[in-house]
Design an enzyme around this catalytic site. Structure first.
Site, short mmCIF file in Angstrom:
data_model
loop_
_atom_site.label_atom_id
_atom_site.label_comp_id
_atom_site.label_asym_id
_atom_site.label_seq_id
_atom_site.Cartn_x
_atom_site.Cartn_y
_atom_site.Cartn_z
N HIS A 138 1.79 -4.42 -10.92
CA HIS A 138 0.71 -4.79 -9.77
C HIS A 138 0.50 -6.11 -9.65
CE1 HIS A 138 -2.42 -3.77 -7.22
NE2 HIS A 138 -3.28 -4.56 -7.89
N LYS A 159 -6.26 -10.65 -4.23
CA LYS A 159 -4.88 -11.24 -3.94
C LYS A 159 -4.33 -11.17 -2.63
CE LYS A 159 -3.58 -8.03 -6.95
NZ LYS A 159 -4.77 -7.38 -7.25
N ASP A 177 1.31 -5.67 -3.63
CA ASP A 177 0.76 -4.54 -4.43
C ASP A 177 1.76 -4.31 -5.64
OD1 ASP A 177 -1.03 -2.63 -4.91
OD2 ASP A 177 0.28 -1.02 -3.77
N ARG A 243 -9.36 -27.57 -18.11
CA ARG A 243 -9.81 -28.68 -17.06
C ARG A 243 -8.79 -29.47 -17.02
NH1 ARG A 243 -16.20 -29.53 -16.83
NH2 ARG A 243 -15.45 -30.65 -15.07
#
Length: 305
Positions: A138, A159, A177, A243
């Site tokens: 998916h 998404k 999908d 980060r």
């Protein structure tokens, strides 16, 4: 799982010289080819009979030197191995005896106009993709500046909306999908869309959108290597996020590792720009420049002073 011979004919633009044979159940199981030069001389030890057999100029001219009796003997022995098919390249044609025996022994014979080396390279590449180990996951696969970006995350996290914004910015959709991932080598994963959902995007509240019709053929592509994974997840204020990016994280599909970034999602973040930046940064790293390492070097130099 195999590749239908009918699909090979269509993809490689082959001429079927044995049209009376039923090919509906015939399949190729091995993504390699064989040029039966040694077999035509009578050496059948270690013969890879399950491969597509290709007759090139060398094999063809050698056969022309044989007597009819010797040809018949070689043809009978070659065709007795139940090979999937034989392809004559460079528009060369088999003799009537070979065609007759091939029909009797139900071995399909095809003809290609391409040079032998060019046809060999093309058919090996195509069969390696078609017969590669495959899984379905998916997600959304897009081509961003030539980088194949697989966007993953829970259903409803955004998404498809991010993919639509990327398409609007000039990038290309591969699939939404469901992504079919094939392992074509130890280093390469290729993603494509299932036939039934190709070029479609589902947008909650709107429905199904045909990207190819809406944005044009330049907005889609059939397949794309998977170079980078973006995993979208809900923002968690209690979690520490990377980060600097000094250390790469990976995810694994079919035994192949792919660089993976976890992107925390919260209202107001422009996902398309984040994905674009991640793709460009990935290309920079592939070309030998790492911004995090450059910053670390500058800090070290500053401390040293």
């Amino acid at each position: 799982m195999g590749v239908k011979l009918e699909k090979l004919i269509e993809k490689m633009n082959l001429k079927n010289l044995t049209p009376d044979l039923d090919l509906t159940q015939s399949e190729i199981q091995v993504p390699d080819i064989n040029r039966p030069a040694l077999q035509l001389t009578g050496y059948f030890d270690h013969f890879d009979s399950e491969r597509v057999q290709i007759i090139g100029y060398v094999e063809y001219t050698y056969l022309e030197t044989l007597s009819d009796e010797k040809k018949k003997e070689m043809y009978a022995q070659l065709l007795s191995y139940g090979i999937p098919c034989i392809v004559y390249c460079r528009n060369m044609e088999p003799d009537a005896m070979f065609l007759e025996m091939a029909n009797e022994m139900k071995v399909p014979i095809f003809q290609s106009c391409k040079q032998t080396s060019a046809f060999t390279a093309e058919v090996i590449r195509w069969l390696n993709v078609e017969l590669a180990p495959c899984i379905s996951i998916h997600g959304v696969l897009v081509d961003v500046y030539g980088v194949g970006v697989l966007i993953m995350g829970e259903s409803g996290i955004g998404k498809s909306e991010a993919a639509l914004e990327l398409i609007n910015r000039g990038h290309r959709l591969v699939t939404d999908d469901v992504v079919e991932i094939r392992k074509v080598s130890e280093d390469t994963l290729v993603g494509k869309a299932p036939d039934i959902t190709r070029h479609f995007i589902e947008l909650r509240g709107i429905g199904i959108v045909d990207v190819k019709s809406l944005f044009g053929v330049q907005s889609v592509r059939e397949t794309q290597t998977i170079d980078l994974v973006i995993n979208m997840e809900e923002w968690d204020k209690n979690r520490e996020y990377d980060r600097l990016g000094l250390k790469e994280e990976y995810t694994e599909f079919l035994g192949n590792k792919v660089v993976c970034h976890s992107i925390p999602i919260r209202p107001g973040r422009n996902l398309a720009i984040i994905v674009e930046s991640a793709a460009v940064n990935h290309r920079q790293k592939q070309m030998g420049y790492n911004a995090a390492e450059e910053l670390y070097r500058r800090v070290q130099e500053s401390l040293a002073k």
